[in-house]
Scaffold this motif. Structure first.
Motif: not given
Length: 270
Positions: A14-31
């Motif tokens: 909830a404290g992150k902008p959408y692009a950062e969330i997507q970047s985390i999600g697209e990282s290998d092994g993301s949870i």
């Protein structure tokens, strides 16, 4: 240690902008971790948000304890659960099973749309356990390439409990020694120590669950009003902030290790 301000935690969706969330999600092994709690009575000494506060704290503490290279983010908690058995005492906001299952599935589906490789449904309320099992299966069927897991956070303390507890079996049920100790550690300003009373509910059958960390294969339906006049089942009078810290730090380490394991497993599958 306070876990109650939106945007204050580095692992907070909830404290992150959408692009950062997507970047985390697209990282290998993301949870992505979804904390699931309840709003229900916890006696006269604890707030109705106890389950939600504790599971949210456990989720973020575990995410922060994971290795630095683990891409993990924690959604805002689902704050209402299956709590109809607490309704006679008031203060409880409960969902129907079908409504909550749809909610958990929808949150999970939309979170996974951001590219995550794994999702962990982290539960904080005993009444949600059967629904979490169903949700794991439903989300897993919809996302066969995703690692879908579920866990009730306080079971991470199972190996430690006998060293820490002072209560007899039955003392670590609802609003008892465990939850009160954790709240005294995390949110002491919300605990009214003058209202603590011990209630060891009598079991009608030896096969029934005796304690959060006991065993009992028999399931029956009853409301909490059938067992207690105060809403408590357990012994909060034996709780302490020191116990809470010991238990919480153990949960944090176990949660971090679990997230490390999930990360390595899903990376190996790519």
């Amino acid at each position: 240690m306070v876990y109650d301000t939106f945007g204050s935690k580095p692992t907070e969706w909830a404290g992150k902008p959408y692009a950062e969330i997507q970047s985390i999600g697209e990282s290998d092994g993301s949870i992505v971790v979804v904390p699931i709690g309840s709003i229900e009575q916890h006696g006269d000494h604890l707030p109705v948000s106890t389950d939600t506060i504790l599971v949210d704290a456990a989720a973020h503490a575990g995410a922060e304890a994971a290795d630095d290279d683990v891409p993990v983010v924690v959604t805002p908690p689902i704050w209402s659960g299956l709590s109809s058995h607490h309704m006679p005492f008031g203060g409880t906001l409960s969902l129907e099973f079908s409504e909550m299952l749809e909610l958990v599935e929808s949150v999970g589906d939309s979170a996974l749309d951001n590219g995550f490789d794994a999702i962990l449904l982290l539960n904080g309320h005993g009444g949600n356990m059967s629904l979490i099992s169903t949700a794991i299966n439903k989300i897993g069927e919809e996302h066969p390439d995703i690692e879908v897991s579920g866990l009730t956070y306080f079971y991470l303390a199972s190996s430690l409990i006998e060293e820490v507890r002072d209560s007899d079996p039955g003392g670590m049920m609802h609003g008892g020694e465990l939850e009160t100790s954790l709240m005294l550690h995390l949110r002491p300003e919300l605990v009214d120590e003058d209202e603590m009373t011990a209630v060891y509910a009598e079991r009608k059958n030896d096969l029934l669950l005796e304690d959060l960390f006991g065993s009992g294969p028999l399931g029956t339906y009853s409301t909490f009003a059938d067992h207690t006049d105060t809403g408590i089942m357990g012994d909060p009078t034996l709780a302490s902030a020191e116990k809470g810290e010991t238990i919480f730090e153990h949960i944090r380490e176990e949660m971090g290790s679990l997230l490390d394991d999930i990360h390595e497993e899903v990376k190996a599958q790519d």
